[in-house]
Write a protein that holds these residues in place. Structure first.
Motif, PDB file in Angstrom:
ATOM      1  N   SER A 534       0.826  -1.209   0.000  1.00  0.00           N
ATOM      2  CA  SER A 534       0.000   0.000   0.000  1.00  0.00           C
ATOM      3  C   SER A 534       0.861   1.261   0.000  1.00  0.00           C
ATOM      4  N   GLU A 535       1.910   1.287   0.832  1.00  0.00           N
ATOM      5  CA  GLU A 535       2.774   2.468   0.887  1.00  0.00           C
ATOM      6  C   GLU A 535       3.543   2.655  -0.413  1.00  0.00           C
ATOM      7  N   ARG A 568       3.563  -1.166 -13.769  1.00  0.00           N
ATOM      8  CA  ARG A 568       3.904  -1.998 -12.622  1.00  0.00           C
ATOM      9  C   ARG A 568       2.766  -2.026 -11.605  1.00  0.00           C
ATOM     10  N   ILE A 569       2.091  -0.915 -11.445  1.00  0.00           N
ATOM     11  CA  ILE A 569       0.975  -0.871 -10.484  1.00  0.00           C
ATOM     12  C   ILE A 569      -0.177  -1.731 -10.976  1.00  0.00           C
ATOM     13  N   LEU A 570      -0.549  -1.578 -12.229  1.00  0.00           N
ATOM     14  CA  LEU A 570      -1.694  -2.327 -12.750  1.00  0.00           C
ATOM     15  C   LEU A 570      -1.387  -3.815 -12.856  1.00  0.00           C
ATOM     16  N   GLU A 571      -0.131  -4.157 -13.147  1.00  0.00           N
ATOM     17  CA  GLU A 571       0.224  -5.575 -13.230  1.00  0.00           C
ATOM     18  C   GLU A 571       0.114  -6.269 -11.879  1.00  0.00           C
ATOM     19  N   ALA A 572       0.098  -5.496 -10.802  1.00  0.00           N
ATOM     20  CA  ALA A 572      -0.071  -6.103  -9.480  1.00  0.00           C
ATOM     21  C   ALA A 572      -1.425  -6.788  -9.344  1.00  0.00           C
ATOM     22  N   CYS A 573      -2.365  -6.436 -10.200  1.00  0.00           N
ATOM     23  CA  CYS A 573      -3.680  -7.083 -10.142  1.00  0.00           C
ATOM     24  C   CYS A 573      -3.588  -8.581 -10.428  1.00  0.00           C
ATOM     25  N   TYR A 574      -2.529  -9.000 -11.111  1.00  0.00           N
ATOM     26  CA  TYR A 574      -2.405 -10.417 -11.424  1.00  0.00           C
ATOM     27  C   TYR A 574      -2.144 -11.257 -10.179  1.00  0.00           C
ATOM     28  N   ASP A 577      -4.874 -10.377  -5.109  1.00  0.00           N
ATOM     29  CA  ASP A 577      -5.080 -10.216  -3.674  1.00  0.00           C
ATOM     30  C   ASP A 577      -6.060  -9.069  -3.462  1.00  0.00           C
ATOM     31  N   PRO A 578      -7.111  -9.269  -2.660  1.00  0.00           N
ATOM     32  CA  PRO A 578      -8.114  -8.196  -2.481  1.00  0.00           C
ATOM     33  C   PRO A 578      -7.507  -6.893  -1.983  1.00  0.00           C
ATOM     34  N   GLU A 579      -6.529  -6.990  -1.094  1.00  0.00           N
ATOM     35  CA  GLU A 579      -5.906  -5.774  -0.568  1.00  0.00           C
ATOM     36  C   GLU A 579      -5.150  -5.042  -1.670  1.00  0.00           C
ATOM     37  N   ILE A 580      -4.427  -5.790  -2.509  1.00  0.00           N
ATOM     38  CA  ILE A 580      -3.692  -5.162  -3.607  1.00  0.00           C
ATOM     39  C   ILE A 580      -4.661  -4.580  -4.628  1.00  0.00           C
ATOM     40  N   ASN A 581      -5.717  -5.304  -4.953  1.00  0.00           N
ATOM     41  CA  ASN A 581      -6.702  -4.787  -5.897  1.00  0.00           C
ATOM     42  C   ASN A 581      -7.317  -3.486  -5.386  1.00  0.00           C
ATOM     43  N   LEU A 582      -7.573  -3.437  -4.087  1.00  0.00           N
ATOM     44  CA  LEU A 582      -8.115  -2.211  -3.501  1.00  0.00           C
ATOM     45  C   LEU A 582      -7.141  -1.058  -3.658  1.00  0.00           C
ATOM     46  N   GLN A 583      -5.881  -1.290  -3.340  1.00  0.00           N
ATOM     47  CA  GLN A 583      -4.897  -0.220  -3.453  1.00  0.00           C
ATOM     48  C   GLN A 583      -4.696   0.225  -4.894  1.00  0.00           C
ATOM     49  N   VAL A 584      -4.793  -0.703  -5.831  1.00  0.00           N
ATOM     50  CA  VAL A 584      -4.684  -0.325  -7.246  1.00  0.00           C
ATOM     51  C   VAL A 584      -5.808   0.629  -7.629  1.00  0.00           C
ATOM     52  N   ASP A 585      -7.022   0.321  -7.206  1.00  0.00           N
ATOM     53  CA  ASP A 585      -8.153   1.196  -7.518  1.00  0.00           C
ATOM     54  C   ASP A 585      -7.976   2.572  -6.891  1.00  0.00           C
ATOM     55  N   LEU A 586      -7.568   2.608  -5.629  1.00  0.00           N
ATOM     56  CA  LEU A 586      -7.396   3.893  -4.963  1.00  0.00           C
ATOM     57  C   LEU A 586      -6.274   4.690  -5.614  1.00  0.00           C
ATOM     58  N   THR A 587      -5.169   4.029  -5.948  1.00  0.00           N
ATOM     59  CA  THR A 587      -4.055   4.735  -6.585  1.00  0.00           C
ATOM     60  C   THR A 587      -4.436   5.232  -7.971  1.00  0.00           C
ATOM     61  N   LEU A 588      -5.208   4.444  -8.689  1.00  0.00           N
ATOM     62  CA  LEU A 588      -5.599   4.824 -10.045  1.00  0.00           C
ATOM     63  C   LEU A 588      -6.398   6.114 -10.050  1.00  0.00           C
ATOM     64  N   TYR A 589      -7.341   6.238  -9.107  1.00  0.00           N
ATOM     65  CA  TYR A 589      -8.248   7.391  -9.128  1.00  0.00           C
ATOM     66  C   TYR A 589      -7.880   8.480  -8.131  1.00  0.00           C
ATOM     67  N   GLU A 590      -6.755   8.304  -7.411  1.00  0.00           N
ATOM     68  CA  GLU A 590      -6.326   9.346  -6.494  1.00  0.00           C
ATOM     69  C   GLU A 590      -4.947   9.891  -6.832  1.00  0.00           C
ATOM     70  N   ASP A1413      -0.823 -15.241 -11.194  1.00  0.00           N
ATOM     71  CA  ASP A1413      -1.164 -14.323 -12.282  1.00  0.00           C
ATOM     72  C   ASP A1413      -2.566 -14.583 -12.772  1.00  0.00           C
ATOM     73  N   VAL A1414      -3.407 -13.637 -12.515  1.00  0.00           N
ATOM     74  CA  VAL A1414      -4.775 -13.737 -12.990  1.00  0.00           C
ATOM     75  C   VAL A1414      -5.191 -12.379 -13.497  1.00  0.00           C
ATOM     76  N   GLU A1415      -6.216 -12.381 -14.296  1.00  0.00           N
ATOM     77  CA  GLU A1415      -6.749 -11.119 -14.765  1.00  0.00           C
ATOM     78  C   GLU A1415      -7.511 -10.442 -13.647  1.00  0.00           C
ATOM     79  N   PRO A1416      -7.715  -9.136 -13.736  1.00  0.00           N
ATOM     80  CA  PRO A1416      -8.473  -8.453 -12.707  1.00  0.00           C
ATOM     81  C   PRO A1416      -9.847  -9.070 -12.544  1.00  0.00           C
TER      82      PRO A1416
END
Length: 1498
Positions: A534-535, A568-574, A577-590, A1413-1416
């Motif tokens: 997250s950090e 690199r941030i978006l590829e973390a969706c693969y 992990d719910p926590e990583i997916n959450l942080q990706v969404d927050l980082t994308l729109y913030e 590795d999975v799709e979002p």
């Protein structure tokens, strides 16, 4: 100084006479002491003292007559004057006394007791009064101070016996005067001369005094505490303890206080003596603490060894008070180094010794102190963290570097000398803490290294080689085995300015260079620890958000270093992990695409210029309209997408594509909330609550902390705020512009924060609202994207076309309001016979065609004004270039034109008439015909023969032109001849796809299939003369293979691909050209992911076991394992039952042989299958499938040799599975179900006796069985190593030493395979990627030779991949109902097609990231039906025996000769093959080398 009095002429004559003698006598002759009973009045005494002082001031030391002044001097030292009660008398007396010191120097005419009284007067009585500039005798006080400083008569204090108390009082008084506030009533401040003279006095005293009391050192050192915020906070009370906001710069001191400066100047003025004094002072704290902290512990370990939690506590050492004192001392040392580094020469060795102590706290203090010293950071700590504002406009990356951070004398790092140069030994000892056994020390060391790099060693600078060495060390900290060290490194980077990140950290390498700081930081977005990913993700998002402006402007260095961050941030969706997916969404729109960007209020245009809001930006004064702001946001979005790599781009498009499905689901949730009515329901309460529970349960699975999410959503539902419901609907509505969506989200946040619900509700709802809101594909952005597609500003034209296509495909409703603008553009871009269309028109046509498929009536082709537009599309169909323009134009006409029949015939006539190879627009004509024969079969019916003749005789059978470009193995860009052959083949394939259901397909298809199969079998050769160029052969083989797969997507055409031809098709994976293999495998995974191909095509992927292209190999493994997880969630056994087909495929492999070496080669394919598919749960089924293959005969090419090949593979597979079980420590149980094998490739044995004979015979040699175990160990070694590196414990093997134990055979419930949905026969075509460049990544390999290439792929643990199954299972059902496969050009569903697996480089001790590795994860459809499909008679079926319903009669499955019905609930100890008990292992009948589990011998 008072003016000189006027002298009489006689007096001057006398002085001249005295001066001639060389000495000047004192003329003052009035008494200063009264007689008993006749004291001198105060006024008279003041007059006499003033007179005396004036005369003394005029006298020079060398010219004064000592005999004349000594009597007066002794009178001045009398107690009646020195201790006079009047302040004026004391002040003037002191002035006269200091003049006497000057005139009598170096021997003052006073005794020790008199000196003591004199300096007691000066130090105790007069000097404290300097704090009041308004004192009437302040001038006399200043005179005394100046005289003591200039004449240095203060050194007389050292002649006084036992003068320590006076010395201490002097230092205390001076610092009290300077540190305290001015006592003047008028607010007058102290003169700077006071600080200057006091410093001079104290410096002299320090130099002259043989010793100084410890209290003096205490007073000096205490001044540096002013810079220590911790000490100040502890000593303050009330409001004074509140910290000052760093942003309120006006409240902060602009410079250091005078007492602080005086202490600093004293240390620098007397460095050697102060070094001894301060060394003694600190040794009392540090050395004692070191001694108490280094007591031997019970067990001492090697410093390089591992350490458990108990070691972090260290030995039983100092108390808490001692630790606090030591911490305070170390903070003072930081400040002393910053101000006066030379006084620490005796202390540095002691701190160096601390680095070697066993006590963790002491080592940490020493490490932190050295790190800050080298960095020039004092007790006040590092400078405040810079504000990286991704919302700022213009971007901070475009601002000049000197305007970034304000100067603060306390926190601005400063060092007056180089620590590494001055103390190389201590510096080396500090660097060795990199290898400290304690992660706490390594974390502190990491922080120190980061600060050294940030400050350039306190501004002194670092040698280039040394800086690169520290950068390498710092990069290693980001991949340390302990999360505390990694977190410290991430936190350290947060303190770097943006320009420092680019210039300093960037010098170590960019984001795309493995092992660099930026690359390792990007790897942390996949870290297992929540706080780390997250950090790091938040930091990276801010860095890119600031850099976006410079990237858009084309700054090469920033683009190279920072552009890959979003990927690199978006590829973390693969990782899924719910926590990583959450942080990706927050980082994308913030941060990446922040909602508030740009922070400018739009200019109102309705009421003229009176309401114009001026631009708040420094370079703007004209104001921005809403359209201007939309364009800025669209530009940032395009800059983001333009820099994305392929995997990340899939994620980004998938997130936007899932918005439609997510909005549908959110709408159901809001409706349920409305019906729930805050818990007050009249009817159907139970049903409503059940549905709402299901919806909330789903959302809880998509976010971390499921229970907390569930509670928050229930609070939201019970609050029943209808306005909030409407605001969320505004965010999802296609008709909402961006401003409305943004304001809705803003209002929603405020309503929830102000509401009665807890603050957690907004944290839960925010990512859910982001996922369903139209923030990127918003209708406000479409005009700007269209504009960029036309102008290609900032080279964003191609990206704009790509985004437009995505919007038109995934969000056609958003696109609908702007389709007229796009059509207007196409109308202006239309070609003519002589004038070609612009290159970008093809992408515009593609976007328009995608929209026309979804909303044919919304394309404006049937209005009165559309005549010119229709003609434009017709011109594209006739003259468009490249040829794909004609294809898209025909699609638009056939979908939306009311007169499509007439226009179709017109295009057909134009295309057929006078067609010749190489004529004008011949490629365009072929493309138009290929699309017309698919979409307008009725109109083409009368012209089918001419069209076929053109495709076959005029194109395909033409001789291939030979040029140097065609003689290479692969043509990156196909020539016109190859493009024409592609369209010609497409004409033939599309004709088959368009035939009506009642047509005789086989008759038409036979020659087409024969030609395509020949191309596949003969490597793309079509000429009888065998003279086709190599470049054309490779492309033709790939074309033929892809077209065969495309036709197998249709059930009625799939049966035409015979098992023998299927084997030849599978061997395309062994083509010598890497591009052919990759193109074929990619298309295969795409069709399988879309659910369009039969399950037998899965077997082809397992022939990639020897693939030399590591990227393709990893991609296939990842994709297969994700499909396995999805099938597991749906209780399907497709990949397990397909194992029988794989064995059949291997049995007919051209390299197959029954010798041991060949069987070992074949074992690699089976092990590849096991690595991709096998789990502890399904291994028994795979084993059962392998056994069943031994109970049937081959039906592909019936022969004795084919059967024996099959049986050898069955025994080989069983042996490998047993070894796989043993090496993994699994316990395999008997598979309780029944299994039927596909009749197309297998047939029943002629008799029971023959079955028994085959089962009892061992078909592989005993020596081979012994050679298999190393192969199995090698195959799973990387898998186990990864599990260990990732911090997981290895699986324990079954304990065999306790003796045989009777194992209970598990009775498992039969797994039902749900009935597949019928494929749609009208699926339209898909764009093949034949023209795409596929890089070669390995040597060519022909299927005729054996490949012994070793696979180095590392796969993640089973548990990681199984975790992704839920998302994929839901995704399959969702995509099947919410989307249609209209054309092969449309990409596969985002949740199905997988990308390459990544494993970031880490330290050998521990692998930080474990990635599945999975799709979002897509949104599921509301209330997906969960029905169990049963076959006739109510019997459960499994695997390939279950066939979807079809109009044609399915081939009969192979029946078992003596079927035995299993009894539910009973243990089965015998595996059945064709109805009889047989040995379950090929080696069990002879060697006995493979352990049996859960089965008995026959």
């Amino acid at each position: 100084m008072a003016p000189r009095s006027r002298r009489t002429a006689a007096t001057e004559v006398v002085e001249e006479e005295e001066e001639q003698d060389g000495l000047q006598r004192l003329h003052f002759d009035k008494p200063l002491l009264g007689r008993p009973g006749k004291q001198i009045g105060v006024g008279e005494l003041l007059t006499r003292l003033k007179t005396l002082c004036e005369e003394l001031r005029d006298m020079e030391q060398d010219e004064a007559d000592r005999d004349s002044i000594v009597p007066v001097a002794k009178e001045l030292a009398h107690q009646s004057l020195v201790q006079h009660k009047d302040a004026g008398v004391r002040a003037w007396t002191a002035c006269c006394l200091v003049d006497m010191f000057r005139l009598c120097a170096p021997d003052a005419p006073y005794t020790g007791s008199q000196l003591k009284d004199i300096f007691t007067l000066i130090i105790v009585k007069l000097m404290p009064l300097l704090s009041d500039p308004s004192n009437p005798y302040n001038g006399q006080h200043l005179y005394v101070l100046r005289s003591l400083a200039e004449i240095k008569s203060i050194c007389l204090v050292t002649d006084i016996p036992s003068s320590n108390h006076l010395t201490s009082a002097l230092f205390t008084t001076c610092f009290d005067v300077l540190s305290g506030p001015s006592k003047a009533e008028n607010g007058e401040e102290l003169s700077k001369n006071v600080e200057h003279h006091m410093t001079a006095i104290l410096s002299v005293l320090i130099d002259e005094a043989p010793t100084l009391a410890s209290e003096v050192v205490d007073v000096i050192v205490a001044q540096f505490l002013w810079a220590d915020p911790i000490t100040l906070a502890n000593s303050s009370k009330g409001k004074k303890s509140a910290p000052v906001d760093a942003k309120q710069a006006t409240l902060l001191r602009k410079e250091a206080p005078p007492a602080y400066n005086m202490a600093k100047n004293l240390c620098n003025a007397c460095p050697d003596k102060m070094a001894r004094l301060i060394g003694t002072y600190f040794s009392s704290v540090i050395v004692d603490f070191t001694t108490s902290g280094s007591m031997p512990s019970k067990s001492r370990r090697n410093r390089a060894g591992s350490e458990d939690d108990s070691e972090d506590d260290g030995a039983k050492g100092p108390s808490e008070d001692e630790i606090n004192d030591a911490s305070k001392a170390h903070r003072l040392l930081r400040e002393l180094w910053r101000c006066a580094p030379r006084v620490l020469q005796d202390i540095i060795p002691h701190i160096q010794e601390e680095l070697g102590t066993e006590n963790i706290q002491l080592r940490q203090l020493a490490t932190e102190t050295f790190g800050d010293m080298i960095s020039g950071i004092g007790a006040a700590g590092p400078p405040p963290r810079p504000e990286l504002n991704p919302i700022a406009y213009p971007s901070q990356s475009l601002a000049p570097p000197e305007t970034v951070r304000a100067y603060n004398f306390l926190t601005t790092p400063t060092s007056t000398m180089s620590f590494p140069s001055q103390y190389p030994g201590a510096y080396h000892a500090f660097l060795q803490r990199k290898h400290d056994k304690s992660p706490i020390i390594r974390a502190s060391w990491t922080t120190g290294i980061g600060r050294i790099l940030m400050t350039s060693a306190g501004g002194v600078g670092l040698d280039t080689d040394e800086e690169q060495r520290l950068l390498k060390y710092f990069a290693d900290c980001l991949i340390d085995s302990d999360e505390r060290v990694r977190l410290a490194a991430v936190k350290a980077i947060e303190h770097f300015e943006f320009n420092d990140i680019v210039q300093k950290l960037g010098s170590n390498g960019g984001m795309s260079e493995p092992g660099s700081i930026l690359s390792n930081l990007a790897d942390r977005v996949k870290d297992k620890k929540n706080v780390l990913h997250s950090e790091s993700m938040r930091l990276l998002g801010k860095i890119w958000g600031v850099a976006a402006g410079a990237i858009a402007e084309g700054n090469e260095r920033i683009t190279t270093l920072i552009r890959p961050i979003p990927s690199r941030i978006l590829e973390a969706c693969y990782v899924n992990d719910p926590e990583i997916n959450l942080q990706v969404d927050l980082t994308l729109y913030e941060s990446l695409l922040p909602l508030g960007y740009p922070p400018i209020k739009p200019r109102a245009v309705a009421n003229g210029g009176s309401q114009v809001v001026k631009d708040s930006q420094p370079n703007g004064d004209q104001g921005y309209t809403e359209a201007d702001l939309d364009k800025l946001r669209a530009e940032r979005q395009l800059v983001l997408v333009n820099g994305l790599e392929e995997k990340a781009k899939k994620v980004f498009f998938a997130k936007q594509g899932n918005q439609v499905a997510g909005a549908t689901y959110m709408e159901h949730f809001l409706k349920m909330c409305e019906e729930y009515n805050g818990g007050v329901m009249n009817t159907g309460a139970k049903e409503i609550k059940t549905k709402l529970e299901g919806l909330i349960a789903y959302y809880a699975k998509t976010l971390p902390d499921s229970s907390g999410v569930s509670d928050d959503l229930w609070k939201f539902a019970k609050a029943h705020d209808r306005r909030s419901y409407q605001l969320i609907r505004f965010c999802m509505a296609p008709e909402s512009d961006y401003r409305r969506v943004f304001k809705s989200i803003k209002e929603l946040r405020k309503r929830i924060e102000d509401g009665p619900s807890s603050s957690n509700v907004i944290g839960t709802l925010t990512p859910l609202v982001y996922r369903v809101s139209l923030l990127c594909y918003n209708k406000s952005h479409v005009p700007a994207i269209i504009e960029y597609s036309r102008t290609d500003d900032y080279s964003l034209g191609t990206t704009a076309h790509e985004v437009l296509k995505e919007i038109s495909t995934k969000h056609p409703k958003v696109f609908s309001t702007h389709v007229k603008d796009l059509c207007k553009t196409l109308e202006n871009e239309a070609p003519s016979e002589k004038i070609p269309n612009p290159p970008g028109a093809v992408d515009d046509l593609k976007a328009c065609a995608s929209f026309a498929k979804k909303f044919p009536k919304d394309v404006p082709l049937n209005t009165k004004e559309s005549r010119k537009l229709i003609q434009s599309f017709l011109n594209f169909a006739r003259y468009g270039s490249p040829a794909k323009a004609a294809k898209h134009a025909v699609t638009i006409i056939m979908m939306s034109d009311n007169k499509k029949e007439m226009h179709a015939k017109e295009i057909i006539t134009t295309s057929i008439q006078n067609f010749e190879y190489g004529c004008d627009h011949w490629l365009t004509k072929l493309a138009a015909l290929s699309q017309l024969i698919l979409l307008a079969p009725h109109e083409c019916e009368d012209e089918t023969d001419p069209i076929t003749d053109i495709a076959v005789n005029n194109v395909i059978l033409k001789a291939h032109p030979t040029t140097p470009e065609t003689e290479v193995d692969w043509m990156d860009t196909p020539d016109d001849d190859m493009i024409a052959r592609t369209w010609a083949l497409r004409i033939l394939v599309n004709r088959l796809r368009s035939l009506p259901a009642e047509a005789n397909v086989e008759e038409v298809a036979r020659p087409i299939y024969a030609m395509l199969n020949r191309m596949v079998k003969e490597g793309g050769e079509t000429s009888k003369k065998k003279n086709t160029p190599e470049g054309h052969k490779s492309r033709q083989r790939l074309l033929a293979a892809n077209f065969l797969m495309k036709m197998s997507c249709y059930r009625r055409l799939d049966s035409l691909l015979t098992p023998a031809d299927f084997i030849q098709l599978a061997l395309v994976t062994h083509d010598g050209c890497a591009q052919v293999r990759k193109g074929f495998a990619t298309k295969l995974m795409k069709y399988l992911g879309q659910g369009r191909l039969p399950s037998r095509f899965y077997t082809i992927l397992f022939l990639l076991a020897y693939e030399p292209d590591r990227g393709l190999l990893e991609s296939a493994v990842t994709w297969i394992r994700s499909r396995r997880a999805a099938f597991t969630m749906r209780k399907e056994t497709i990949l397990e039952t397909v194992f029988a087909r794989m064995l059949s495929l291997l049995a007919h492999h051209p390299d197959f042989g029954t010798d041991n070496e060949t069987l070992k080669i074949m074992a690699k394919y089976i092990l590849y299958y096991l690595k991709s598919v096998a789990t502890q749960d399904n291994l028994s089924l795979i084993y059962h499938v392998a056994q069943r293959v031994k109970g049937v005969a081959d039906n592909v090419n019936p022969s004795k040799q084919a059967d024996e090949n099959l049986y050898a593979l069955s025994d080989l597979a069983q042996a490998l599975i047993r070894l796989w079980e043993e090496q993994n420590g699994w316990s395999m149980q008997s598979w309780p179900g029944k299994l039927k094998l596909p009749a197309g490739i297998f047939k029943a044995l002629e008799s029971h006796e023959r079955a028994q004979e085959i089962a009892n015979k061992v078909w592989v040699g005993e020596d081979l069985a012994e050679e298999l175990e190393p192969l199995v160990r090698d195959a799973i070694r990387t898998k186990k190593r990864k599990a260990l590196d990732g911090g997981e414990k290895p699986r324990k093997k079954a304990k065999a030493e306790k003796g045989p134990k009777k194992e209970k055979v598990k009775s498992e419930r039969l797994v039902k395979t749900p009935r597949k949905k019928r494929r749609k026969g009208g699926e339209s075509e898909d764009e093949d990627d034949e023209g795409r460049k596929i890089p070669s990544s390995g040597p060519r390999r022909k299927s005729e030779r054996r490949s012994n290439a070793k696979s180095y792929i590392e796969v993640s643990t089973d548990e990681e991949e199984d975790a992704v199954g839920g998302a994929e299972a839901e995704a399959d059902d969702l995509e099947s109902e919410l989307s249609e496969v209209e054309d092969d050009e449309s990409p596969p569903p985002e949740d199905l097609e997988m990308a390459d697996q990544e494993e970031p480089e880490v330290e050998p001790e521990k692998e930080i990231v474990s990635e599945s590795d999975v799709e979002p994860e897509p949104e599921p459809e509301p209330e997906p039906p969960k029905k169990t499909v049963k076959t006739r008679g109510g019997k459960n079926t499994n695997g390939d025996a279950l066939k979807p319903p079809s109009k044609r009669k399915a081939p009969e499955s192979v029946k078992e000769p003596t079927p035995a019905k299993p009894t539910r609930g009973t243990a089965r100890g015998k595996a059945k093959v064709t109805g009889d008990e047989v040995s379950s292992s090929p080696v069990a009948n002879g060697t006995g080398s493979v352990r049996r589990s859960g089965r008995t011998r026959s």
